[in-house]
Design a protein around this motif. Sequence first.
Motif, PDB file in Angstrom:
ATOM      1  N   VAL A  40     -36.938  19.597 -60.530  1.00 21.08           N
ATOM      2  CA  VAL A  40     -37.952  18.566 -60.245  1.00 21.08           C
ATOM      3  C   VAL A  40     -39.252  18.861 -60.991  1.00 21.08           C
ATOM      4  O   VAL A  40     -39.591  20.003 -61.272  1.00 21.08           O
ATOM      5  CB  VAL A  40     -38.257  18.408 -58.725  1.00 21.08           C
ATOM      6  N   SER A  41     -39.970  17.766 -61.284  1.00 22.96           N
ATOM      7  CA  SER A  41     -41.312  17.870 -61.878  1.00 22.96           C
ATOM      8  C   SER A  41     -42.336  17.824 -60.751  1.00 22.96           C
ATOM      9  O   SER A  41     -41.986  17.645 -59.589  1.00 22.96           O
ATOM     10  CB  SER A  41     -41.586  16.697 -62.807  1.00 22.96           C
ATOM     11  N   ALA A  42     -43.599  17.902 -61.136  1.00 24.52           N
ATOM     12  CA  ALA A  42     -44.681  17.733 -60.158  1.00 24.52           C
ATOM     13  C   ALA A  42     -44.682  16.276 -59.672  1.00 24.52           C
ATOM     14  O   ALA A  42     -44.220  15.378 -60.375  1.00 24.52           O
ATOM     15  CB  ALA A  42     -46.008  18.074 -60.819  1.00 24.52           C
ATOM     16  N   THR A  46     -49.481  14.404 -60.866  1.00 23.40           N
ATOM     17  CA  THR A  46     -50.176  15.628 -60.459  1.00 23.40           C
ATOM     18  C   THR A  46     -50.605  16.488 -61.652  1.00 23.40           C
ATOM     19  O   THR A  46     -51.698  17.070 -61.644  1.00 23.40           O
ATOM     20  CB  THR A  46     -49.271  16.457 -59.519  1.00 23.40           C
ATOM     21  N   THR A  47     -49.754  16.569 -62.666  1.00 19.46           N
ATOM     22  CA  THR A  47     -50.093  17.432 -63.811  1.00 19.46           C
ATOM     23  C   THR A  47     -51.389  16.963 -64.470  1.00 19.46           C
ATOM     24  O   THR A  47     -52.263  17.773 -64.798  1.00 19.46           O
ATOM     25  CB  THR A  47     -48.928  17.467 -64.818  1.00 19.46           C
ATOM     26  N   ASN A  48     -51.516  15.639 -64.641  1.00 22.51           N
ATOM     27  CA  ASN A  48     -52.765  15.112 -65.223  1.00 22.51           C
ATOM     28  C   ASN A  48     -53.952  15.482 -64.346  1.00 22.51           C
ATOM     29  O   ASN A  48     -55.024  15.865 -64.838  1.00 22.51           O
ATOM     30  CB  ASN A  48     -52.716  13.575 -65.321  1.00 22.51           C
ATOM     31  N   GLY A 123     -48.400  22.497 -59.657  1.00 21.57           N
ATOM     32  CA  GLY A 123     -47.863  21.161 -59.361  1.00 21.57           C
ATOM     33  C   GLY A 123     -46.364  21.200 -59.103  1.00 21.57           C
ATOM     34  O   GLY A 123     -45.861  20.625 -58.127  1.00 21.57           O
ATOM     35  N   GLU A 124     -45.640  21.901 -59.949  1.00 26.16           N
ATOM     36  CA  GLU A 124     -44.175  21.989 -59.797  1.00 26.16           C
ATOM     37  C   GLU A 124     -43.801  22.910 -58.632  1.00 26.16           C
ATOM     38  O   GLU A 124     -42.817  22.669 -57.935  1.00 26.16           O
ATOM     39  CB  GLU A 124     -43.543  22.507 -61.093  1.00 26.16           C
ATOM     40  N   LEU A 125     -44.611  23.972 -58.419  1.00 27.23           N
ATOM     41  CA  LEU A 125     -44.297  24.874 -57.296  1.00 27.23           C
ATOM     42  C   LEU A 125     -44.430  24.097 -55.990  1.00 27.23           C
ATOM     43  O   LEU A 125     -43.603  24.233 -55.077  1.00 27.23           O
ATOM     44  CB  LEU A 125     -45.218  26.097 -57.315  1.00 27.23           C
ATOM     45  N   GLY A 203     -44.814  22.969 -72.306  1.00 25.98           N
ATOM     46  CA  GLY A 203     -45.363  21.794 -72.977  1.00 25.98           C
ATOM     47  C   GLY A 203     -45.181  20.575 -72.092  1.00 25.98           C
ATOM     48  O   GLY A 203     -44.224  20.507 -71.311  1.00 25.98           O
ATOM     49  N   ARG A 204     -46.102  19.601 -72.212  1.00 26.03           N
ATOM     50  CA  ARG A 204     -46.070  18.401 -71.366  1.00 26.03           C
ATOM     51  C   ARG A 204     -44.703  17.726 -71.458  1.00 26.03           C
ATOM     52  O   ARG A 204     -44.075  17.713 -72.496  1.00 26.03           O
ATOM     53  CB  ARG A 204     -47.178  17.415 -71.781  1.00 26.03           C
ATOM     54  N   GLU A 205     -44.289  17.172 -70.363  1.00 22.61           N
ATOM     55  CA  GLU A 205     -42.977  16.512 -70.230  1.00 22.61           C
ATOM     56  C   GLU A 205     -41.826  17.515 -70.377  1.00 22.61           C
ATOM     57  O   GLU A 205     -40.708  17.139 -70.696  1.00 22.61           O
ATOM     58  CB  GLU A 205     -42.814  15.374 -71.249  1.00 22.61           C
ATOM     59  N   GLY A 206     -42.140  18.782 -70.121  1.00 21.30           N
ATOM     60  CA  GLY A 206     -41.142  19.831 -70.371  1.00 21.30           C
ATOM     61  C   GLY A 206     -40.013  19.944 -69.358  1.00 21.30           C
ATOM     62  O   GLY A 206     -39.106  20.754 -69.537  1.00 21.30           O
ATOM     63  N   SER A 207     -40.033  19.141 -68.303  1.00 22.14           N
ATOM     64  CA  SER A 207     -38.994  19.303 -67.278  1.00 22.14           C
ATOM     65  C   SER A 207     -37.601  18.907 -67.760  1.00 22.14           C
ATOM     66  O   SER A 207     -36.606  19.484 -67.319  1.00 22.14           O
ATOM     67  CB  SER A 207     -39.331  18.488 -66.034  1.00 22.14           C
ATOM     68  N   ASP A 208     -37.542  17.923 -68.644  1.00 21.11           N
ATOM     69  CA  ASP A 208     -36.221  17.562 -69.204  1.00 21.11           C
ATOM     70  C   ASP A 208     -35.672  18.771 -69.969  1.00 21.11           C
ATOM     71  O   ASP A 208     -34.480  19.080 -69.913  1.00 21.11           O
ATOM     72  CB  ASP A 208     -36.340  16.382 -70.178  1.00 21.11           C
TER      73      ASP A 208
HETATM   74  N1  ASP Z   1     -45.124  17.779 -64.818  1.00 20.97           N
HETATM   75  C1  ASP Z   1     -45.052  18.029 -66.252  1.00 20.97           C
HETATM   76  C2  ASP Z   1     -45.788  16.927 -66.996  1.00 20.97           C
HETATM   77  O1  ASP Z   1     -46.239  15.977 -66.362  1.00 20.97           O
HETATM   78  C3  ASP Z   1     -43.652  18.192 -66.757  1.00 20.97           C
HETATM   79  C4  ASP Z   1     -42.777  16.958 -66.689  1.00 20.97           C
HETATM   80  O2  ASP Z   1     -43.055  16.073 -65.879  1.00 20.97           O
HETATM   81  O3  ASP Z   1     -41.778  16.890 -67.403  1.00 20.97           O
HETATM   82  O4  ASP Z   1     -45.919  17.036 -68.183  1.00 20.97           O
END
Ligand code: ASP
Length: 280
Positions: A40-42, A46-48, A123-125, A203-208
């Motif tokens: 799961v992501s934040a 939340t990250t922003n 955020g992810e924790l 890096g941003r969007e790194g959850s994938d």
């Molecule tokens: N929470 C992180 C982000 O917003 C990672 C992700 O969502 O993939 O960049």
Amino acid sequence: MNSDIRVFKFGGASIRDAERIQKVADILANYKGTRLLIVVSALGKTTNALEKVVDAHVAQTGKAFELLNEVKIAHYKLLEGLFEPNAEIYTSLNDTFVEIEWALEEEPHEDYDYMYDQIVSVGELASSQIVAAYLAKAELPTHWLDARDVVRTDNLYRSAGVIWDETMEAAKRSVLPELTNEQFVLTQGFIGSSSENFTTTLGREGSDYTAAIFSYCLDAKDMSIWKDVPGVLTADPRLFENVTKLDRLSYREAIEMTYYGAKVRIIPPLFFLIAWMPKI
Ligand code: ASP
Ligand code: ADP
Ligand code: MG
């Protein structure tokens, strides 16, 4: 090949409110008995929001605590929709956010990227604790795994590189024994840890990417990136009404959509399966 292992990833959009988290649990109930790792992501954006906390701290605007408080309040509000007021998750979530408060009490660290990772990773924790606690409540036994014990990286903060042999070894050692037919394993996207055991981010969007790392290291049968929409729509449903689902989408059309601003990333269809959350 551990061909029965599956990996599911739910991004921030898919868990941005209590209703969606309940929906995720409904979906997962269909997979009871599966050896399933969930990433799961934040929650939501939340990250922003945490990035703004970091920037306020660095600029010493005096607003960092206030901004953090807004993030905390949003999390607690979401808890109200999922748990009883005396549930344990309220305390554990508070303990998780305390880490940021300690960082904010110090002078800003001279290495911005290092400090960013220590703060933003929370955020992810937090989200992973919430989802794991809700799955337990929904009678879906779930083992919460700290991704930092598995995803081992260099110390290039904010765009850390995976150290593959160590990560592979850790995945086999600490994930495989937990991945049984009796429980799911749930972990965080986006985060890892350096050889000095400091938190790093990919890096941003790194959850994938995290989902792909686990899929590869566990030799998973497949990986699904779940979305909170019924498919690719003619436009973003958050911005437009009367959108319709595209039943067919050619590679060329997908490229065109990205040209006109859609955030669709095209990945060669090797390993990738995108699944859709029904009826949200
Ligand atoms: N929470 C992180 C982000 O917003 C990672 C992700 O969502 O993939 O960049
Ligand atoms: P996450 O990484 O958090 O899972 P994404 O960044 O992939 O989520 O965003 C998913 C969101 O994309 C959906 O909730 C939807 O609002 C939005 N979206 C934008 N354009 C489209 C589109 N053409 N079709 C479907 N969803 C879209
Ligand atoms: Mg995403």
